[in-house]
Structures are given as C-alpha cells and as structure tokens.
Design an enzyme around this catalytic site. Structure first.
Site, mmCIF file in Angstrom:
data_model
loop_
_atom_site.group_PDB
_atom_site.id
_atom_site.type_symbol
_atom_site.label_atom_id
_atom_site.label_comp_id
_atom_site.label_asym_id
_atom_site.label_seq_id
_atom_site.Cartn_x
_atom_site.Cartn_y
_atom_site.Cartn_z
ATOM 1 N N HIS A 1 -9.334 2.253 -0.982
ATOM 2 C CA HIS A 1 -8.010 2.005 -0.973
ATOM 3 C C HIS A 1 -7.555 1.471 -2.428
ATOM 4 C CE1 HIS A 1 -4.103 1.049 0.411
ATOM 5 N NE2 HIS A 1 -4.401 0.600 1.745
ATOM 6 N N CYS B 1 0.642 -1.247 -0.107
ATOM 7 C CA CYS B 1 0.006 -0.051 0.013
ATOM 8 C C CYS B 1 0.882 1.247 0.033
ATOM 9 C CB CYS B 1 -0.945 -0.080 1.264
ATOM 10 S SG CYS B 1 -1.698 -1.465 1.232
ATOM 11 N N HIS C 1 -2.476 8.263 5.391
ATOM 12 C CA HIS C 1 -2.923 7.057 4.469
ATOM 13 C C HIS C 1 -4.195 6.772 4.834
ATOM 14 C CE1 HIS C 1 -1.722 3.269 2.874
ATOM 15 N NE2 HIS C 1 -2.090 2.528 3.923
#
Length: 407
Positions: free
Chosen positions: A330, A164, A295
């Site tokens: 995401h 990620c 994030h």
C-alpha cells in the site's frame, strides 16, 4: 468546450521497478516488492515487512534542486515527474511555453523526516532539531519542487492530502484543468515514503500482514505499507497527436465523494455511488468495462465491502478485478496513481497484471482476481478505484484512445 484528455507520459518509482519499462515487465511477471523494512528502525514490532523502494539513486533525475534538500517522498515525486516528461517527449522549453498544472497526492508528505525531527527533540531538546529536515518537511514541497526542478513558472502547484485515494484525486484535478482549457498540460499523480508513524498506526489497528498482502484471499491478514511515486502527463489528444507523442490511454472521466461515515471503515453504498458517478462522467455503461483495478488492501473488511459495492454496480459477474497492492504494497498517496499507470500499461500492452500471493478466493469476495499469473486481454475501458480513510473515494475511468471515436 470539453476537450479529450490523454495520458502521454508515465513516470514510476516503485518497489518492483523504476521507470516505465521496468515497471511494465514487473507487472507482467507478477513481481513482489515485499522485503524487510530498512528505512526506519523496526525494533519492537513483531511484523516488519514492507514494500520499500530499493537501490534508488535520485541524482540522474533531479537536475536543479540539491537532492539533500529534498525528503524521500519529494525525491520520488521529482524523479517520477522528469521520467514522465521525458517519456512524453516534452523538452523543458516546450513545457515552459505552456500553462500547466502540477498536482501530487499524498498521505504522509515528508512524515519520515518529521519522525526524525521528533526523535531529535525528544532525545536532545528543540535546539537539536536539524534545520535541513525542517526545511524538507512541508508537504507542499512535493509539488513545488517539481516546478522548481523543471524550471516551470506558469504552473499551479497543488498538493492533495486525501490519504489513500489522493493519487486519483490528483489525476482528476489535472484532468479537469486540461479538459476545461485552464491548463495545456498536467503533471499529476502521487508520492509517499515509508515512515514509522503510519506503519505504527496500521500496526495498532491490527492490519499489517506478517509476510505478504493477499487481496481477496480467504487467508488474507492485511496490508504491507509501501512507498514510491507515480506521475503521468496529461494533455489534449490534439496536442499529443500533433507532437507524435505516445498515447497510453484516454481519461474518460472520474468522480469523487466523501461519506465521512467512519474514520477507517469503508461504506459500501458510498463506494457504489462513486463508481456510478465516475461511469456517468465517462459516458460508459458498466457492460463496457473490461477490468477493475480495485483499491484491494487485503484487509478483511475493505475487500468484502469493496467487492460488494462492485457487485452492486456490475451484478453477479463483474469484470476481472485485480489489486496491485499484492505486488506494490500500500503506497498510500501514490497507490492509485501507480495503479492508474498499471492500467495504462495494461491497455497499451494488452494484458491484465495478476493479483499475486493468491491461494483461495474468499466466498465473500466473489470476483475473478486474475490470480498469480498475468493474462493477455484486449482492454478498452478500465476502472481504477481509490478509497481512503474518512470515506474519501475517488474513481478514475481510463480507455484505449481511438481517434475516430467522438466522446
């Protein structure tokens, strides 16, 4: 000698918009990309929402490679790269005359095709596996096919698989190559497509939200998996000025670290250290930072840990801290790359995109998340966080380019 490196082109394939202009409008409007997943069969899952790229036709953007020979993530990556190159005002001939770096970050590569290959093998045996899907599946194709479609031969093509945070890893790799004089330009960012494997993994972890992603909210339930690609063109400031290219931001610095403390749980001390290392590399004091792109996954543990690390660096009143995942979901390896583009657009157009879906801030996430509505702002320096499983952290610092400032 270290050279100043700027962002001169932006390419976007996302669930809220295709291309720079549409993406910027969506960010300002606080548009949501959430919709029922259709890319794979969600039968048997109680929660089936995701942030899927809808209505995307790759053919206008892919010129030399047969789109049928590319997986979904590779199509996104090639299209976003050509958008970025055209946005920067480069011709293919100009790029071919220069040394280049292509670096694409990813979590899953072409796992959507691997899912389908596994289905075929389980149902009918190895002989039934589709050779086209097999050819499309290597993750290295995400970067190699960009070079192939743009007919670039004097380039290093790298795929970075740090989950990620991979988009930020890729930007840092391209930044290093250009500022050190090892490359004249870099095409860097991230790309991923929705796949059942990753969706099921997050689902089993209990981190998939039922309806939408609510970062920093007291009622947040988790992530929505997303997809897309974000690619930027990096070149020296001297080159961009000479060409009359747009300059969206200057890359001031970045940092990476890996605590390897836990497979999925973030570590507050490690995130703090990575932020401090990035600010030091950028030559920036915390008091100079105007915005943090977190994030911000919308999971209970991640949001508390990340905001705690931010407060450890910035004190009781950190800068406005937003999460683009509320809009985009995401997007895995593309997440921090799309966020970096959003930061560049915020700097250029002087606004802060909102954290949408917000009702009430969790007291344990005591930040200004710019809830629900964009605000006008003079952004000079922005920090972009990317935090990944395994403790792979990557932070990029962007700034408004000022030709008169010496760094």
């Amino acid at each position: 000698m270290s050279r100043r490196v700027v962002v001169s082109g932006l390419g976007v394939v996302s669930s809220i918009g295709i291309g720079r202009a549409e993406f910027a409008d969506a960010l300002r409007a606080g548009r949501s990309g959430a919709r029922p997943i259709s890319v794979f069969d969600t039968e048997g899952f109680e929660r089936t929402m995701g942030c899927e790229v809808a209505g995307f036709d790759p053919r206008p953007w892919i010129h030399r490679v047969d789109p049928e020979e590319l997986g979904r993530a590779s199509r996104f990556a090639v299209a976003a790269s050509r958008m970025a190159v055209e946005d920067a005002g480069f011709t293919e001939a100009e790029l071919r005359a220069r040394r280049g770096m292509i670096c694409v970050g990813t979590t899953d590569g072409e796992a959507h095709d691997l899912d389908r290959l596994a289905e075929l093998e389980l149902a009918h045996g190895p002989a039934a596996m589709d050779p086209v899907l097999a050819r499309r599946s290597p993750a290295t194709r995400l970067s190699a096919t960009i070079a192939q479609d743009l007919a670039l031969s004097d380039v290093e093509a790298v795929t970075v698989a740090t989950a990620c945070s991979a988009g930020n890893y890729a930007i840092g790799t391209g930044f290093d190559a250009v500022r050190a004089g090892e490359a004249d330009f870099a095409l860097c960012g991230g790309a991923d497509s929705l796949c059942r494997k990753t969706f099921a993994g997050f689902y089993r972890l209990g981190t998939v939200a039922p309806d939408c992603c609510r970062p920093f909210d007291s009622e947040r339930k988790g992530i929505l998996t997303g997809e897309g690609a974000g690619v930027i063109v990096l070149e020296t400031a001297e080159s961009a000025l000479r060409r009359g290219a747009p300059i969206y931001a200057e890359v001031l610095g970045y940092a990476l670290n890996c605590d390897a403390l836990h497979p999925v749980a973030p570590d507050r001390a490690s995130i703090k250290e990575c932020i401090e290392l990035a600010l030091r590399d950028a030559g920036v004091d915390p008091a100079e930072v105007d915005l943090i792109s977190a994030h911000g996954t919308g999971t209970p543990a991640n949001d508390v840990t990340e905001t705690g690390a931010i407060r450890d660096v910035y004190g009781e009143k950190p800068p406005p801290t937003v999460s683009f995942k509320a809009m985009l979901g995401h997007a895995m390896g593309a997440a921090s790359a799309l966020a970096a583009i959003a930061c560049g657009l915020g700097i250029t157009h002087r606004f802060i995109p909102p954290t949408i879906n917000h009702r009430e801030t969790d007291p344990e996430c005591a930040i200004d998340c710019v809830p629900n509505h964009a605000v006008e702002a003079e952004l000079k320096i922005v920090q972009n966080n990317g935090l990944a499983f395994g403790g792979n952290n990557a932070v990029v610092v962007l700034g408004r380019f000022d030709e008169e400032v010496t760094r």
